[in-house]
Design a protein around this motif. Structure first.
Motif: not given
Length: 179
Positions: A114-122, A166-173
């Motif tokens: 369900r998109g785990g690989k894409g999530l990790l790379s992003e 979302h990865p952008d939200a993770i980076a902001s946090l």
């Protein structure tokens, strides 16, 4: 102090705390103080000994209020404190290290499909672009028991946990947490 001591004057000293001196290990009867006029030993009253032993750090700037007494038999002057206060922190004191942030990404088949690989790379790409990759630990986990909301990712900052963000939200946090 008995009748052999004559009170000379009150004292108000400021200086750098060097350490404790005592007859036995763990018993701090005197404190050592570095002042511009030289190093001094000041006797501590019993009620201050334990609390100061836990709170003072070598190199800390302190103020000692007390009085000086003259031993009429030996001719020596003894300094005795009745109040010790901190007026600054140790100049070489190092702040405690901030705990590293952790990102736990599920690597079970349901999340990967369900998109785990894409999530990790992003996630890795976003953190690398913002220069945060070395300040975070990315862990591959087994099933996080939230398969309905796959792909699963948990950000842990200290004791707080953030799920499915979302990865952008993770980076902001992370930027807010680490600055």
């Amino acid at each position: 102090m008995g009748d052999k001591y004559l009170t000379l004057s009150k004292l108000n000293l400021e200086g750098e705390f060097l350490g404790f001196v005592g007859d036995e290990p763990g018993k701090c009867k005197y404190l050592q103080l570095a002042t511009p006029s030289g190093n001094m030993q000041v006797k501590l009253p019993k009620e201050l000994r334990h609390s100061l032993g836990l709170s003072l750090v070598s190199g800390e700037q302190i103020r000692v209020c007390g009085h000086s007494k003259l031993n009429s038999r030996t001719g020596t002057i003894q300094l005795k404190a009745y109040q010790v206060t901190s007026i600054g922190t140790c100049p070489n004191e190092i702040p405690p290290p901030q705990p590293k942030a952790r990102i736990m990404v599920c690597q079970k088949s349901g999340c990967l499909k369900r998109g785990g690989k894409g999530l990790l790379s992003e996630l890795e790409k976003t953190l690398c672009d913002r220069g945060l990759l070395d300040k975070v630990t990315i862990e591959h986990t087994s099933c996080q028991k939230c398969c309905s909301s796959a792909p699963n990712c948990v950000l842990q900052l200290g004791k707080k946990k953030y799920k499915n963000i979302h990865p952008d939200a993770i980076a902001s946090l992370l930027e807010n947490h680490l600055t």
